[in-house]
Scaffold this motif. Structure first.
Motif, PDB file in Angstrom:
ATOM      1  N   ARG A   1       0.824  -1.201   0.000  1.00  0.00           N
ATOM      2  CA  ARG A   1       0.000   0.000   0.000  1.00  0.00           C
ATOM      3  C   ARG A   1       0.863   1.259   0.000  1.00  0.00           C
ATOM      4  NH1 ARG A   1      -2.602  -1.243   3.918  1.00  0.00           N
ATOM      5  NH2 ARG A   1      -4.635  -1.845   3.064  1.00  0.00           N
ATOM      6  N   GLN A   2       1.830   1.322   0.918  1.00  0.00           N
ATOM      7  CA  GLN A   2       2.671   2.505   1.008  1.00  0.00           C
ATOM      8  C   GLN A   2       3.568   2.658  -0.218  1.00  0.00           C
ATOM      9  OE1 GLN A   2       2.405   4.918   3.201  1.00  0.00           O
ATOM     10  NE2 GLN A   2       0.697   3.776   4.084  1.00  0.00           N
ATOM     11  N   ASN A   3       4.042   1.553  -0.770  1.00  0.00           N
ATOM     12  CA  ASN A   3       4.882   1.638  -1.966  1.00  0.00           C
ATOM     13  C   ASN A   3       4.104   2.144  -3.172  1.00  0.00           C
ATOM     14  OD1 ASN A   3       7.857   0.541  -1.980  1.00  0.00           O
ATOM     15  ND2 ASN A   3       6.761  -0.623  -0.397  1.00  0.00           N
ATOM     16  N   LEU A   4       2.803   1.888  -3.216  1.00  0.00           N
ATOM     17  CA  LEU A   4       1.984   2.383  -4.323  1.00  0.00           C
ATOM     18  C   LEU A   4       1.494   3.805  -4.072  1.00  0.00           C
ATOM     19  CD1 LEU A   4      -0.131  -0.814  -5.112  1.00  0.00           C
ATOM     20  CD2 LEU A   4       1.794   0.098  -6.418  1.00  0.00           C
ATOM     21  N   LYS A   5       1.157   4.111  -2.818  1.00  0.00           N
ATOM     22  CA  LYS A   5       0.668   5.455  -2.511  1.00  0.00           C
ATOM     23  C   LYS A   5       1.765   6.507  -2.653  1.00  0.00           C
ATOM     24  CE  LYS A   5      -3.472   5.035   0.193  1.00  0.00           C
ATOM     25  NZ  LYS A   5      -4.252   5.667   1.271  1.00  0.00           N
ATOM     26  N   PHE A   6       2.989   6.050  -2.759  1.00  0.00           N
ATOM     27  CA  PHE A   6       4.082   6.972  -3.050  1.00  0.00           C
ATOM     28  C   PHE A   6       3.814   7.715  -4.352  1.00  0.00           C
ATOM     29  CE2 PHE A   6       8.167   7.404  -5.375  1.00  0.00           C
ATOM     30  CZ  PHE A   6       8.750   8.363  -4.578  1.00  0.00           C
ATOM     31  N   ALA A   7       3.099   7.076  -5.292  1.00  0.00           N
ATOM     32  CA  ALA A   7       2.784   7.703  -6.582  1.00  0.00           C
ATOM     33  C   ALA A   7       1.553   8.596  -6.489  1.00  0.00           C
ATOM     34  CB  ALA A   7       2.568   6.635  -7.648  1.00  0.00           C
ATOM     35  N   ARG A   8       0.552   8.172  -5.700  1.00  0.00           N
ATOM     36  CA  ARG A   8      -0.657   9.001  -5.532  1.00  0.00           C
ATOM     37  C   ARG A   8      -1.227   8.704  -4.157  1.00  0.00           C
ATOM     38  NH1 ARG A   8      -6.104   8.345  -7.695  1.00  0.00           N
ATOM     39  NH2 ARG A   8      -5.360   6.771  -9.152  1.00  0.00           N
ATOM     40  N   ASP A   9      -0.989   9.598  -3.208  1.00  0.00           N
ATOM     41  CA  ASP A   9      -1.345   9.309  -1.819  1.00  0.00           C
ATOM     42  C   ASP A   9      -2.845   9.370  -1.557  1.00  0.00           C
ATOM     43  OD1 ASP A   9      -1.744  11.997  -2.039  1.00  0.00           O
ATOM     44  OD2 ASP A   9      -0.271  12.588  -0.532  1.00  0.00           O
ATOM     45  N   THR A  10      -3.622   9.862  -2.519  1.00  0.00           N
ATOM     46  CA  THR A  10      -5.072   9.920  -2.328  1.00  0.00           C
ATOM     47  C   THR A  10      -5.780   8.679  -2.862  1.00  0.00           C
ATOM     48  OG1 THR A  10      -5.324  11.108  -4.436  1.00  0.00           O
ATOM     49  CG2 THR A  10      -5.071  12.440  -2.434  1.00  0.00           C
ATOM     50  N   ALA A  11      -5.031   7.742  -3.427  1.00  0.00           N
ATOM     51  CA  ALA A  11      -5.647   6.558  -4.027  1.00  0.00           C
ATOM     52  C   ALA A  11      -6.297   5.687  -2.953  1.00  0.00           C
ATOM     53  CB  ALA A  11      -4.601   5.755  -4.796  1.00  0.00           C
ATOM     54  N   SER A  12      -7.478   5.170  -3.250  1.00  0.00           N
ATOM     55  CA  SER A  12      -8.174   4.274  -2.327  1.00  0.00           C
ATOM     56  C   SER A  12      -7.635   2.856  -2.471  1.00  0.00           C
ATOM     57  CB  SER A  12      -9.672   4.292  -2.613  1.00  0.00           C
ATOM     58  OG  SER A  12      -9.937   3.766  -3.908  1.00  0.00           O
ATOM     59  N   ASP A  13      -7.978   1.989  -1.512  1.00  0.00           N
ATOM     60  CA  ASP A  13      -7.537   0.599  -1.594  1.00  0.00           C
ATOM     61  C   ASP A  13      -8.099  -0.081  -2.844  1.00  0.00           C
ATOM     62  OD1 ASP A  13      -6.143   0.957   0.699  1.00  0.00           O
ATOM     63  OD2 ASP A  13      -7.351  -0.392   1.942  1.00  0.00           O
ATOM     64  N   GLU A  14      -9.335   0.279  -3.222  1.00  0.00           N
ATOM     65  CA  GLU A  14      -9.925  -0.320  -4.425  1.00  0.00           C
ATOM     66  C   GLU A  14      -9.126   0.058  -5.665  1.00  0.00           C
ATOM     67  OE1 GLU A  14     -11.544   1.351  -2.122  1.00  0.00           O
ATOM     68  OE2 GLU A  14     -12.632  -0.305  -1.161  1.00  0.00           O
ATOM     69  N   GLU A  15      -8.672   1.308  -5.736  1.00  0.00           N
ATOM     70  CA  GLU A  15      -7.853   1.747  -6.880  1.00  0.00           C
ATOM     71  C   GLU A  15      -6.503   1.042  -6.890  1.00  0.00           C
ATOM     72  OE1 GLU A  15      -9.058   6.306  -7.857  1.00  0.00           O
ATOM     73  OE2 GLU A  15      -8.236   5.949  -5.846  1.00  0.00           O
ATOM     74  N   LEU A  16      -5.925   0.848  -5.708  1.00  0.00           N
ATOM     75  CA  LEU A  16      -4.635   0.168  -5.632  1.00  0.00           C
ATOM     76  C   LEU A  16      -4.766  -1.291  -6.057  1.00  0.00           C
ATOM     77  CD1 LEU A  16      -3.254   1.580  -2.244  1.00  0.00           C
ATOM     78  CD2 LEU A  16      -2.876   2.431  -4.556  1.00  0.00           C
ATOM     79  N   GLU A  17      -5.822  -1.947  -5.618  1.00  0.00           N
ATOM     80  CA  GLU A  17      -6.020  -3.345  -6.006  1.00  0.00           C
ATOM     81  C   GLU A  17      -6.281  -3.452  -7.510  1.00  0.00           C
ATOM     82  OE1 GLU A  17      -9.230  -4.390  -3.486  1.00  0.00           O
ATOM     83  OE2 GLU A  17      -7.960  -4.709  -1.709  1.00  0.00           O
ATOM     84  N   ALA A  18      -6.998  -2.475  -8.059  1.00  0.00           N
ATOM     85  CA  ALA A  18      -7.281  -2.498  -9.499  1.00  0.00           C
ATOM     86  C   ALA A  18      -6.001  -2.338 -10.318  1.00  0.00           C
ATOM     87  CB  ALA A  18      -8.279  -1.388  -9.851  1.00  0.00           C
ATOM     88  N   VAL A  19      -5.095  -1.455  -9.883  1.00  0.00           N
ATOM     89  CA  VAL A  19      -3.871  -1.258 -10.649  1.00  0.00           C
ATOM     90  C   VAL A  19      -2.951  -2.464 -10.507  1.00  0.00           C
ATOM     91  CG1 VAL A  19      -2.404  -0.115  -8.920  1.00  0.00           C
ATOM     92  CG2 VAL A  19      -2.212   0.538 -11.323  1.00  0.00           C
ATOM     93  N   LEU A  20      -3.004  -3.160  -9.375  1.00  0.00           N
ATOM     94  CA  LEU A  20      -2.218  -4.392  -9.222  1.00  0.00           C
ATOM     95  C   LEU A  20      -2.746  -5.468 -10.163  1.00  0.00           C
ATOM     96  CD1 LEU A  20      -1.661  -4.591  -5.349  1.00  0.00           C
ATOM     97  CD2 LEU A  20       0.056  -4.135  -7.102  1.00  0.00           C
ATOM     98  N   ASP A  21      -4.067  -5.563 -10.294  1.00  0.00           N
ATOM     99  CA  ASP A  21      -4.634  -6.508 -11.256  1.00  0.00           C
ATOM    100  C   ASP A  21      -4.195  -6.163 -12.672  1.00  0.00           C
ATOM    101  OD1 ASP A  21      -6.024  -8.171  -9.499  1.00  0.00           O
ATOM    102  OD2 ASP A  21      -7.739  -6.809  -9.412  1.00  0.00           O
ATOM    103  N   ARG A  22      -4.130  -4.883 -12.989  1.00  0.00           N
ATOM    104  CA  ARG A  22      -3.782  -4.452 -14.335  1.00  0.00           C
ATOM    105  C   ARG A  22      -2.358  -4.859 -14.706  1.00  0.00           C
ATOM    106  NH1 ARG A  22      -6.294  -0.142 -17.541  1.00  0.00           N
ATOM    107  NH2 ARG A  22      -4.978   0.130 -19.375  1.00  0.00           N
ATOM    108  N   VAL A  23      -1.435  -4.794 -13.734  1.00  0.00           N
ATOM    109  CA  VAL A  23      -0.036  -5.141 -14.039  1.00  0.00           C
ATOM    110  C   VAL A  23       0.254  -6.607 -13.754  1.00  0.00           C
ATOM    111  CG1 VAL A  23       0.751  -2.790 -13.611  1.00  0.00           C
ATOM    112  CG2 VAL A  23       0.786  -4.445 -11.731  1.00  0.00           C
ATOM    113  N   GLY A  24      -0.780  -7.396 -13.432  1.00  0.00           N
ATOM    114  CA  GLY A  24      -0.587  -8.827 -13.250  1.00  0.00           C
ATOM    115  C   GLY A  24      -0.110  -9.245 -11.881  1.00  0.00           C
ATOM    116  N   LEU A  25      -0.329  -8.424 -10.855  1.00  0.00           N
ATOM    117  CA  LEU A  25       0.110  -8.766  -9.496  1.00  0.00           C
ATOM    118  C   LEU A  25      -1.063  -8.974  -8.541  1.00  0.00           C
ATOM    119  CD1 LEU A  25       3.176  -6.418  -8.812  1.00  0.00           C
ATOM    120  CD2 LEU A  25       3.197  -8.864  -9.278  1.00  0.00           C
TER     121      LEU A  25
END
Length: 566
Positions: free
Chosen positions: A443-467
């Motif tokens: 979570r913190q490693n991803l929010k480094f790029a956009r600290d306002t991102a919700s958990d749903e947005e973070l999970e969606a971007v992980l799905d997009r990159v295959g993680l």
């Protein structure tokens, strides 16, 4: 061996000035310090006057003012000292926070490129230990000098009102004792004070290497060698600190000797007038004043010793932050566009346009690449290939404006030089060959790029990159990645880096050797997945030395190895 740093006095002064609170913040602490030390001198003198006067057995009313005064001075000394610490430390620590921020801002345009020749331990020690040491400038250098000068000066004036010869004797010993103690401290501890920062930096560097390269050291049986290096660094630091302590002890001995000699000579000077022009009680009070004066004056040699250490730290910080930035390193100046939103981009122009581009690293005799030209529009991919040494990664640094360039480099029709680094990097995102991962969770490693991102947005971007599945198996966004990504593979680190770029929503994404260190069988799948995760309307610069898998539509740019390169 002592490691010295030579900088211009103006550069050192600039660093020291940043460490100083404003006069308004310094004044309360200095004023309370003067009152606290004045209470020390007044308490000793008045106590002696009371003791001697009481021996004459006068009526108790004649002693009441002195009794009340002794109590008031005793309470005042503690109260003033306590409040002085509150005000002075609050001002110094508040300024230290600003100093850290200013030092960091001064380092940013120098990374990468301008300080890469420095050891990591040296940079870390300068940014942590030496910057912290600079708080001694207001606390242990300037304030003690000001306070001791004011209190000693007032004490000499009061002694002079009773006996000018006694005041002259006391002044002479103060000057003599101060000069001798400072000279001896410089002679004994001067070199060690300059070496202190270097010794700390060597120890930090050795410890960093031990922890960062522990697996390699263990694999080659070099742990004992590294332990010996750490022990040597500790011994060196201990020797430096012992030398400084020895100098401090000798300084204290000189001041104690000067205090005793001054008291004795003042007594001899005052004896002829005892009982005639001077009462016994006043005589006793003046005789003990030198002891109190030297107790206050002891701050001066200590401040001079602290001054040497602070200046050494200031020199090390200045060598990192005040040196002229090499011409090859870009830095922001006034008049640049501060954000991408405020920049008058041309929507009809290519998102990225390069013409006759060349660049070189600081201190290099030749260009890393030259005569590079291309255009890139939304939805297009440019594959940059070339042998090792052809300048592929240097091109990535130029596109992210970590290196200066010659020629033309435009973003949507706007020359890159007219944009601040922040504005350009809001448009161009760089996924490095070895992405930096923080020792935190996903979570913190991803929010480094956009600290306002919700958990749903973070999970969606992980799905997009295959993680997505991998992350859920490890506990979701709370999964740890380890120090420098030690708990993830190289391919997973690249996917996390791309996820950051997608969260930041860069119009241009630069992928620098994303399959480096990945097995050939997995490299094609990783590259296909990464390119497939990038939205179709983004422009992509893919830097690679491997063949591109089928199905990736792209233009191709091959960089030749510059003549003269090995």
């Amino acid at each position: 061996m002592s490691e010295s740093v030579t900088v211009q006095p103006s550069a050192r002064q600039a660093v020291l000035q940043r460490a100083m609170p404003s006069r308004r913040r310094r004044f309360p602490g200095q004023s309370l310090g003067v009152l606290a030390d004045a209470c020390v001198v007044g308490l000793l003198a008045l106590s002696m006057w009371l003791i001697v006067r009481a021996g004459d057995q006068p009526p108790i009313l004649h002693l009441t003012f002195a009794i009340v005064g002794v109590r008031a001075l005793a309470i005042g000394r503690a109260a003033f000292r306590y409040t002085e610490r509150l005000f002075s430390h609050d001002a110094a620590l508040g300024q230290l926070a600003k100093l850290r921020a200013a030092t960091f801002e001064a380092l940013v345009p120098r990374v990468p490129g301008a300080i890469e020749s420095r050891r990591r331990g040296e940079v870390l020690a300068a940014f942590v230990d030496d910057v912290d040491q600079l708080q001694d400038e207001p606390l242990r250098v300037r304030q003690p000098i000001v306070v001791s000068a004011v209190v000693v000066g007032l004490s000499l004036i009061l002694v002079g009102l009773a006996s000018i010869p006694a005041a002259l004797v006391l002044a002479a010993f103060v000057v003599l004792g101060g000069a001798l103690s400072v000279w001896l401290a410089n002679r004994i501890a001067g070199a060690s004070d300059r070496e202190l920062s270097a010794a700390r930096a060597s120890l930090v560097d050795a410890l960093l290497e031990r922890f960062a390269a522990s697996e390699v050291l263990a694999a080659f049986g070099a742990l004992d060698v590294q332990r010996a290096r750490i022990a040597d660094c500790e011994d060196r630091l201990a020797r430096v600190q012992t030398q400084r302590s020895r100098a401090a002890g000798l300084t204290g001995a000189i001041l104690a000797l000067a205090s005793g000699a001054a008291s004795l000579l003042v007594l001899l000077v005052l004896l002829p007038g005892l009982g005639e022009s001077m009462t016994t009680a006043l005589f006793g009070a003046i005789v003990v004043v030198p002891a109190a004066v030297f107790e206050v004056f002891a701050q001066f040699p200590a401040a001079m010793a602290a001054r040497r250490t602070v200046q050494a730290s200031a020199d090390r910080v200045a060598s990192l932050t005040e040196d002229t930035i090499p011409a090859e390193i870009p830095f922001d100046v006034s008049g640049l566009h501060e954000s991408a939103a405020e920049t008058p981009f041309d929507p009809e122009a290519p998102v990225l346009s390069v013409e006759n581009l060349s660049a070189r690293h600081p201190g290099a005799a030749r260009s890393a690449f030259s005569h590079v030209s291309f255009e890139l529009r939304h939805g297009e991919t440019l594959v940059v290939t070339g042998e090792s040494g052809s300048g592929k990664s240097t091109l990535a640094f130029v596109l992210a404006r970590f290196l200066e360039y010659q020629g033309s480099y435009r973003l949507r029709g706007v020359e890159a030089r007219s944009l601040s680094g922040r504005a350009l990097r809001e448009t161009v995102g760089l996924c490095e060959q070895t992405p930096h991962l923080f020792d935190a969770d996903l979570r913190q490693n991803l929010k480094f790029a956009r600290d306002t991102a919700s958990d749903e947005e973070l999970e969606a971007v992980l799905d997009r990159v295959g993680l997505g599945d991998w992350a859920r198996e490890r506990g979701g966004l709370d999964a740890r990645v380890g120090e420098h990504g030690s708990l993830v593979s190289g391919g997973q680190a690249q996917r996390i880096a791309l996820a950051r770029a997608l969260l930041a929503d860069f119009p241009v994404v630069v992928l620098d050797e994303p399959t480096a260190g990945v097995d050939r069988e997995l490299a094609d799948k990783l590259l296909t997945d990464l390119m497939g995760a990038v939205p179709a309307d983004r422009a992509v610069v893919l830097i690679t030395h491997t063949e591109i898998p089928a199905g990736i539509n792209s233009a191709r740019l091959e960089l030749p190895v510059p003549s003269g390169a090995e």
